[in-house]
Write an enzyme that holds these catalytic residues in place. Sequence first.
Site, short mmCIF file in Angstrom:
data_model
loop_
_atom_site.label_atom_id
_atom_site.label_comp_id
_atom_site.label_asym_id
_atom_site.label_seq_id
_atom_site.Cartn_x
_atom_site.Cartn_y
_atom_site.Cartn_z
N ASP A 95 0.79 -1.16 0.00
CA ASP A 95 0.09 -0.06 -0.04
C ASP A 95 1.06 1.41 0.10
OD1 ASP A 95 -0.42 -0.95 3.44
OD2 ASP A 95 0.58 0.92 2.73
N HIS A 119 8.31 -5.80 -1.21
CA HIS A 119 7.48 -6.69 -2.12
C HIS A 119 6.78 -5.80 -3.13
CE1 HIS A 119 7.22 -9.63 1.50
NE2 HIS A 119 8.38 -9.78 0.97
N THR A 132 4.25 -7.49 11.94
CA THR A 132 4.47 -8.35 10.78
C THR A 132 4.58 -9.78 11.73
OG1 THR A 132 5.98 -9.35 9.34
CG2 THR A 132 6.96 -8.16 11.05
N SER A 133 4.00 -10.88 11.11
CA SER A 133 3.87 -11.97 11.82
C SER A 133 5.28 -13.09 11.78
CB SER A 133 2.89 -12.98 11.18
OG SER A 133 3.29 -13.34 9.49
N1 APR Z 1 -1.01 -3.19 15.37
C1 APR Z 1 -0.01 -4.11 15.09
N2 APR Z 1 0.24 -5.16 14.97
C2 APR Z 1 -0.97 -5.74 14.22
C3 APR Z 1 -2.19 -5.16 14.24
C4 APR Z 1 -2.14 -3.91 14.81
N3 APR Z 1 -3.30 -3.10 14.70
N4 APR Z 1 -3.13 -5.89 13.51
C5 APR Z 1 -2.54 -6.98 13.17
N5 APR Z 1 -1.31 -7.01 13.64
C6 APR Z 1 -0.14 -7.87 13.50
C7 APR Z 1 -0.82 -9.35 13.54
O1 APR Z 1 -0.86 -9.98 15.14
C8 APR Z 1 0.43 -10.20 12.79
O2 APR Z 1 1.43 -10.71 13.75
O3 APR Z 1 0.27 -7.92 12.19
C9 APR Z 1 0.84 -9.24 11.83
C10 APR Z 1 0.47 -9.48 10.49
O4 APR Z 1 0.76 -10.51 9.83
P1 APR Z 1 0.58 -11.03 8.51
O5 APR Z 1 -0.98 -11.05 8.01
O6 APR Z 1 1.44 -12.27 8.27
O7 APR Z 1 1.18 -9.87 7.50
P2 APR Z 1 2.85 -9.75 7.11
O8 APR Z 1 3.67 -10.29 8.20
O9 APR Z 1 2.72 -8.41 6.66
O10 APR Z 1 3.02 -10.95 5.94
C11 APR Z 1 4.39 -10.74 5.43
O11 APR Z 1 3.39 -12.39 3.86
O12 APR Z 1 1.42 -12.62 2.48
C12 APR Z 1 2.86 -12.32 2.31
O13 APR Z 1 3.82 -10.69 0.79
C13 APR Z 1 2.97 -11.07 1.76
O14 APR Z 1 4.06 -8.95 2.67
C14 APR Z 1 3.37 -10.11 2.99
C15 APR Z 1 4.20 -11.05 3.93
#
Ligand code: APR
Length: 233
Positions: free
Chosen positions: A94, A109, A176-177
């Site tokens: 985004d 990404h 991030t997860s």
């Molecule tokens: N504040 C802080 N953390 C949050 C919030 C919030 N309001 N809401 C959700 N989270 C956390 C969740 O607990 C989770 O650990 O954000 C994390 C999101 O994890 P994912 O959905 O796995 O997203 P991300 O880690 O960015 O994924 C990495 O995976 O699917 C691919 O390319 C895609 O860039 C992405 C990559």
Amino acid sequence: MSDIRNIVILTGAGISAESGLATFRGPDGLWEGHRVEDVCTPAALARDPVLVHRFYDARRAALENVAPNAAHDALARLDAAWAGELLIVTQNVDDLHERAGAARLLHMHGELQSALCTDCGMATRWSGPMGHGPECPGCGARALRPDIVFFGEMPYEMERIDRALSRADLFVSVGTSGAVYPAAGFVQTARHHGAETLELNLEPSAGSFWFGESRMGAASVLVPRWVDEILQA
Ligand code: APR
Ligand code: ZN
């Protein structure tokens, strides 16, 4: 004054969650209804370009209805005020970091608002739908794809990221997860080079073990608080 001069910040979907953009692996995860391999791989684009373009056209359109939140704003404020080296490496596609004013920013990404020509390799800023074979502004070929790094493809600017991590005094991960590499391994690289490491996340992540400190909570609360701390240190 703390001896922190060089900072690397990694952000993930969690920093944009409070702006209304779905994360990937949460209960309302973006992948719901789609398997990753159905929409985010080169094979998926070759097999079903209409589905892939529909998935990304919808995510691109959703950007018109969201705005940066306090976490994006705080990182932009830090970026503007920080005299040392600073790099925000986002996994997100985004444009909320930009809209908040961040400048020292890198999309590892790719970006929803960029189109990549699979013929000539040219990347073009793109805001509308891409699903009906528009022509490449560079070479005229009907060969545009989302400028998104698909699974199995090499993330952008890894050399620049590795250089920044090797020089970092502090590595901060936000929202991030820790499920996807190479981003999930950045904390270990930073530690290896002697950096302090801080995780700001809603819940424990797959990488929490590696962080010197983990703070659990919403990014819109934790990030502004941390930025105030680091600017006053
Ligand atoms: N504040 C802080 N953390 C949050 C919030 C919030 N309001 N809401 C959700 N989270 C956390 C969740 O607990 C989770 O650990 O954000 C994390 C999101 O994890 P994912 O959905 O796995 O997203 P991300 O880690 O960015 O994924 C990495 O995976 O699917 C691919 O390319 C895609 O860039 C992405 C990559
Ligand atoms: Zn082209």
